[in-house]
Design an enzyme around this catalytic site. Structure first.
Site, PDB file in Angstrom:
ATOM      1  N   GLY A  67       1.788  22.411 -59.167  1.00 50.47           N
ATOM      2  CA  GLY A  67       2.601  21.526 -58.334  1.00 50.47           C
ATOM      3  C   GLY A  67       4.004  21.409 -58.882  1.00 50.47           C
ATOM      4  O   GLY A  67       4.530  22.355 -59.481  1.00 50.47           O
ATOM      5  N   SER A  68       4.604  20.232 -58.717  1.00 52.09           N
ATOM      6  CA  SER A  68       6.011  20.056 -59.100  1.00 52.09           C
ATOM      7  C   SER A  68       6.178  19.883 -60.606  1.00 52.09           C
ATOM      8  O   SER A  68       5.264  19.427 -61.297  1.00 52.09           O
ATOM      9  CB  SER A  68       6.578  18.826 -58.385  1.00 52.09           C
ATOM     10  OG  SER A  68       5.856  17.670 -58.753  1.00 52.09           O
TER      11      SER A  68
ATOM     12  N   GLU B 152       8.065  17.724 -61.967  1.00 57.58           N
ATOM     13  CA  GLU B 152       8.056  16.279 -62.200  1.00 57.58           C
ATOM     14  C   GLU B 152       6.634  15.778 -62.470  1.00 57.58           C
ATOM     15  O   GLU B 152       6.380  15.077 -63.462  1.00 57.58           O
ATOM     16  CB  GLU B 152       8.637  15.644 -60.932  1.00 57.58           C
ATOM     17  CG  GLU B 152       8.747  14.159 -60.927  1.00 57.58           C
ATOM     18  CD  GLU B 152       8.954  13.642 -59.490  1.00 57.58           C
ATOM     19  OE1 GLU B 152       9.058  14.455 -58.532  1.00 57.58           O
ATOM     20  OE2 GLU B 152       8.973  12.416 -59.339  1.00 57.58           O
TER      21      GLU B 152
ATOM     22  N   GLY C 270       4.056  17.658 -63.223  1.00 58.52           N
ATOM     23  CA  GLY C 270       3.559  18.375 -64.402  1.00 58.52           C
ATOM     24  C   GLY C 270       3.829  17.589 -65.682  1.00 58.52           C
ATOM     25  O   GLY C 270       2.983  17.497 -66.581  1.00 58.52           O
TER      26      GLY C 270
ATOM     27  N   CYS D 125       5.956  28.955 -54.814  1.00 65.99           N
ATOM     28  CA  CYS D 125       6.494  28.633 -56.144  1.00 65.99           C
ATOM     29  C   CYS D 125       7.405  29.736 -56.671  1.00 65.99           C
ATOM     30  O   CYS D 125       8.327  29.472 -57.422  1.00 65.99           O
ATOM     31  CB  CYS D 125       5.360  28.332 -57.118  1.00 65.99           C
ATOM     32  SG  CYS D 125       4.120  29.607 -57.176  1.00 65.99           S
TER      33      CYS D 125
ATOM     34  N   GLU E 170      14.906  23.200 -56.811  1.00 66.37           N
ATOM     35  CA  GLU E 170      13.886  23.835 -55.967  1.00 66.37           C
ATOM     36  C   GLU E 170      13.886  23.160 -54.602  1.00 66.37           C
ATOM     37  O   GLU E 170      13.656  21.962 -54.502  1.00 66.37           O
ATOM     38  CB  GLU E 170      12.510  23.694 -56.628  1.00 66.37           C
ATOM     39  CG  GLU E 170      11.431  24.454 -55.890  1.00 66.37           C
ATOM     40  CD  GLU E 170      10.112  24.467 -56.625  1.00 66.37           C
ATOM     41  OE1 GLU E 170       9.670  23.407 -57.096  1.00 66.37           O
ATOM     42  OE2 GLU E 170       9.502  25.553 -56.717  1.00 66.37           O
TER      43      GLU E 170
HETATM   44  P1  NAI Z   1       3.256  17.211 -56.257  1.00 65.25           P
HETATM   45  O1  NAI Z   1       3.473  17.852 -57.572  1.00 65.25           O
HETATM   46  O2  NAI Z   1       3.497  15.762 -56.109  1.00 65.25           O
HETATM   47  O3  NAI Z   1       1.765  17.509 -55.748  1.00 65.25           O
HETATM   48  C1  NAI Z   1       0.877  18.473 -56.252  1.00 65.25           C
HETATM   49  C2  NAI Z   1      -0.465  17.824 -56.523  1.00 65.25           C
HETATM   50  O4  NAI Z   1      -0.323  16.857 -57.554  1.00 65.25           O
HETATM   51  C3  NAI Z   1      -1.071  17.074 -55.337  1.00 65.25           C
HETATM   52  O5  NAI Z   1      -2.469  17.246 -55.345  1.00 65.25           O
HETATM   53  C4  NAI Z   1      -0.713  15.633 -55.658  1.00 65.25           C
HETATM   54  O6  NAI Z   1      -1.582  14.690 -55.071  1.00 65.25           O
HETATM   55  C5  NAI Z   1      -0.879  15.625 -57.165  1.00 65.25           C
HETATM   56  N1  NAI Z   1      -0.177  14.528 -57.849  1.00 65.25           N
HETATM   57  C6  NAI Z   1       0.962  13.901 -57.467  1.00 65.25           C
HETATM   58  N2  NAI Z   1       1.279  12.924 -58.342  1.00 65.25           N
HETATM   59  C7  NAI Z   1       0.330  12.929 -59.307  1.00 65.25           C
HETATM   60  C8  NAI Z   1       0.093  12.143 -60.473  1.00 65.25           C
HETATM   61  N3  NAI Z   1       0.922  11.161 -60.828  1.00 65.25           N
HETATM   62  N4  NAI Z   1      -0.988  12.415 -61.226  1.00 65.25           N
HETATM   63  C9  NAI Z   1      -1.820  13.414 -60.893  1.00 65.25           C
HETATM   64  N5  NAI Z   1      -1.667  14.175 -59.798  1.00 65.25           N
HETATM   65  C10 NAI Z   1      -0.601  13.952 -59.002  1.00 65.25           C
HETATM   66  O7  NAI Z   1       4.145  17.993 -55.206  1.00 65.25           O
HETATM   67  P2  NAI Z   1       4.630  17.475 -53.772  1.00 65.25           P
HETATM   68  O8  NAI Z   1       5.071  16.060 -53.844  1.00 65.25           O
HETATM   69  O9  NAI Z   1       3.579  17.785 -52.797  1.00 65.25           O
HETATM   70  O10 NAI Z   1       5.877  18.411 -53.541  1.00 65.25           O
HETATM   71  C11 NAI Z   1       7.112  18.114 -54.201  1.00 65.25           C
HETATM   72  C12 NAI Z   1       7.764  19.360 -54.700  1.00 65.25           C
HETATM   73  O11 NAI Z   1       6.950  19.986 -55.676  1.00 65.25           O
HETATM   74  C13 NAI Z   1       7.981  20.444 -53.649  1.00 65.25           C
HETATM   75  O12 NAI Z   1       9.120  20.205 -52.896  1.00 65.25           O
HETATM   76  C14 NAI Z   1       8.085  21.656 -54.522  1.00 65.25           C
HETATM   77  O13 NAI Z   1       9.387  21.739 -55.034  1.00 65.25           O
HETATM   78  C15 NAI Z   1       7.134  21.376 -55.665  1.00 65.25           C
HETATM   79  N6  NAI Z   1       5.812  22.035 -55.463  1.00 65.25           N
HETATM   80  C16 NAI Z   1       5.542  23.165 -56.176  1.00 65.25           C
HETATM   81  C17 NAI Z   1       4.364  23.834 -55.968  1.00 65.25           C
HETATM   82  C18 NAI Z   1       4.034  25.079 -56.716  1.00 65.25           C
HETATM   83  O14 NAI Z   1       3.293  25.905 -56.207  1.00 65.25           O
HETATM   84  N7  NAI Z   1       4.511  25.255 -57.925  1.00 65.25           N
HETATM   85  C19 NAI Z   1       3.383  23.388 -54.981  1.00 65.25           C
HETATM   86  C20 NAI Z   1       3.721  22.151 -54.335  1.00 65.25           C
HETATM   87  C21 NAI Z   1       4.923  21.523 -54.573  1.00 65.25           C
END
Ligand code: NAI
Ligand code: MG
Length: 488
Positions: free
Chosen positions: A235-236, A238, A240, A291, A388
């Site tokens: 995921g993001s 942030e 991470g 990503c 990003e």
């Molecule tokens: P996110 O990082 O918030 O979500 C990814 C996963 O993490 C989801 O399952 C979410 O519920 C979970 N998550 C969120 N906050 C958490 C926490 N505090 N503790 C544990 N798990 C948590 O990403 P989001 O908000 O959907 O997208 C934001 C940005 O992240 C996007 O605009 C993109 O830049 C990036 N992103 C990167 C990805 C990749 O493949 N590397 C995939 C998705 C988003």
């Protein structure tokens, strides 16, 4: 075949091979991004549900459990069976994903194929990982064992829901771990259906558990749970960082696959049309929600203007529309938050002086569709060249020499992927060696292989998924020494 109205069979939390409501009784809606309307209400898991899921996963990992007593070849067989069931239900799974995520139907079909392929790859490792005999000093027989790390927590994003699940289930299960997973709140439907297939394949109760819900609640409960030994996250950046900090309290092993701002370098010795096609696919694939998206397109000055012209034509030719229409190449962004964020970046790009060549706005009035967008005259300092965007926005940047562009490509905290298009083998090799990125593509972009390790340099992540290294993420090494009667 594609079905724009697939039956929604599973909406509950999956624990111990049963679908159950959330302890709190709460639900949350999952939305169709093509319309903005609700598809279904999903059970909303939080700490109480994660606790139950971990209890089930811990019991399934008990040393006398069916799972722990199972031969590695039998574990592999279960994974092969799951892959087979996914192929059986290919069209249903792809339809469900197109509905929930918004990706064009054929892209969803390819995602199922990719997921099946990666599950089979992992299955093959189940009985092929071994320790070694160690020539230790003294009259001892010393050897190492590779053992599963235990209950693992896995948190996945919404951009490739089935592929990210497969990249995490495959290695964890092949190595003998048990799982508590949280799908992204935007795309829970295929993850829940895949749980039903895992049950049908014959995975014992508690080996796979799925708790849909939000990050700060369900996700955090997984991150801090004392009985979870390892956490794998995609995921993001942030989030991470939040996960790494949260995992510190219980010293979990952590693997992170995070974002990027990947450079694609186009040298002036290439065919402009061919190069523009590579760049176009690299940035607009999956509506830019990738990503590894090639969001910094560096083009050498000699072909810059011709490249911009071709890139603009390609973007304008991209067919945006309903994910279920046969000729659609480009669906909506996944949700309103992403939609607004991307349009916000486009406004910033214009304000900071980039030249909008095409796109820049919403398509239609319903759902979260954005025009494929191309900016030229982008400079390294602009926000759109640094952050990003995760949307269909190409930033074309000019460069003069290879040395200069290597420095510029590396001047970012990200390091997930990079690419170069050139006919000059020396340039290709120098760039591939010098660029700080976990994956480098030469004269292609996005080529993926389950056999190859994937992950990021710098703040793009920790650890490598898939490949042999991907299996190691789910293993502990134990050294055993046995006293011998003599040295010989
Ligand atoms: P996110 O990082 O918030 O979500 C990814 C996963 O993490 C989801 O399952 C979410 O519920 C979970 N998550 C969120 N906050 C958490 C926490 N505090 N503790 C544990 N798990 C948590 O990403 P989001 O908000 O959907 O997208 C934001 C940005 O992240 C996007 O605009 C993109 O830049 C990036 N992103 C990167 C990805 C990749 O493949 N590397 C995939 C998705 C988003
Ligand atoms: Mg979020």
């Amino acid at each position: 075949m594609a079905n724009s109205n697939p039956e929604i069979k599973y909406t509950q939390i999956f624990i111990n091979n049963e679908f159950v409501n959330a302890v709190s009784g709460k639900t949350f809606p999952t939305i169709n991004p093509s319309t903005g309307k609700k598809i279904a209400d999903i059970a909303e898991g939080d700490k109480a549900d994660v606790d139950l899921a971990v209890k089930a996963a811990k019991a399934a990992f008990d040393r006398k459990s069916t799972w722990r007593q199972m031969d590695a070849t039998a574990r592999a067989k279960l994974l092969y069976k799951l892959a087979e069931l996914m192929e059986r239900d290919l069209h249903y799974l792809a339809s469900l994903e197109s509905l929930d995520n918004g990706k064009p139907y054929m892209n969803a079909v390819y995602e199922v194929y990719g997921s099946v392929y990666s599950l089979r790859y992992s299955a093959g490792w189940a009985d092929k990982i071994s320790g070694e005999t160690v020539p230790s000093d003294g009259p001892h027989l010393t050897y190492t064992r590779k053992e599963p790390v235990g209950v693992v927590g896995q948190i996945i994003p919404w951009n490739y829901p089935m592929l990210m699940l497969s990249w995490k289930w495959g290695p964890a299960l092949a190595m003998g771990c048990t799982i508590v997973m949280k799908p992204a709140e935007q795309t829970p439907l295929t993850a829940l259906y895949l749980c039903s297939l895992a049950k049908e394949a014959g995975f014992p109760p508690g080996v796979i558990n799925m708790v849909p819900g939000y990050g700060p609640t369900a996700g955090n409960a997984i991150t801090v749970h004392p009985d979870i030994r390892k956490i794998a996250f995609t995921g993001s950046v942030e989030v991470g960082k939040i996960i790494m900090a949260g995992a510190a309290g219980t010293l979990k092993k952590v693997s992170l696959e995070l974002g990027g701002k990947s450079p694609l370098v186009i040298c002036d010795d290439v065919d402009v049309d061919e190069a523009a096609k590579i760049a176009y696919a690299g940035v607009f694939e999956n509506m830019g929600q990738c990503c590894v998206a090639a969001t910094r397109t560096f083009v050498q000055e000699g072909i810059y203007d011709a490249f911009v012209k071709k890139a603009t034509e390609l973007a304008q030719s991209r067919k945006v529309g309903c994910p279920f229409s046969q000729d659609t190449q480009h669906g909506p962004q996944v949700d309103e938050t992403q939609f607004k964020k991307i349009l916000g970046y486009i406004e910033i790009g214009k304000k900071e002086g980039a030249k909008l060549e095409t796109g820049g706005g919403q398509v239609g009035t319903e759902g979260y569709f954005i025009q494929p967008t191309v900016f030229s005259n982008v400079t390294d300092e602009m926000t759109i060249a640094k952050e990003e965007i995760f949307g269909p926005v190409q930033s074309i940047i000019k460069f003069k020499t290879l040395d200069e562009v290597i420095e510029r490509a590396n001047s970012t905290q990200f390091g997930l992927a990079a690419g170069i298009v050139t006919k000059n083998i020396d340039n290709a090799l120098v760039f591939s060696n010098a660029v700080e990125a976990g994956t480098v593509w030469v004269n292609t972009y996005l080529a993926g292989a389950a056999q190859a390790p994937f992950g990021g340099y710098k703040q793009s992540g920790i650890g490598r998924e898939m490949g042999r290294e991907g299996m190691e993420l789910y293993l502990e090494t134990k050294t055993v020494s046995i006293k011998l009667p003599s040295k010989v």
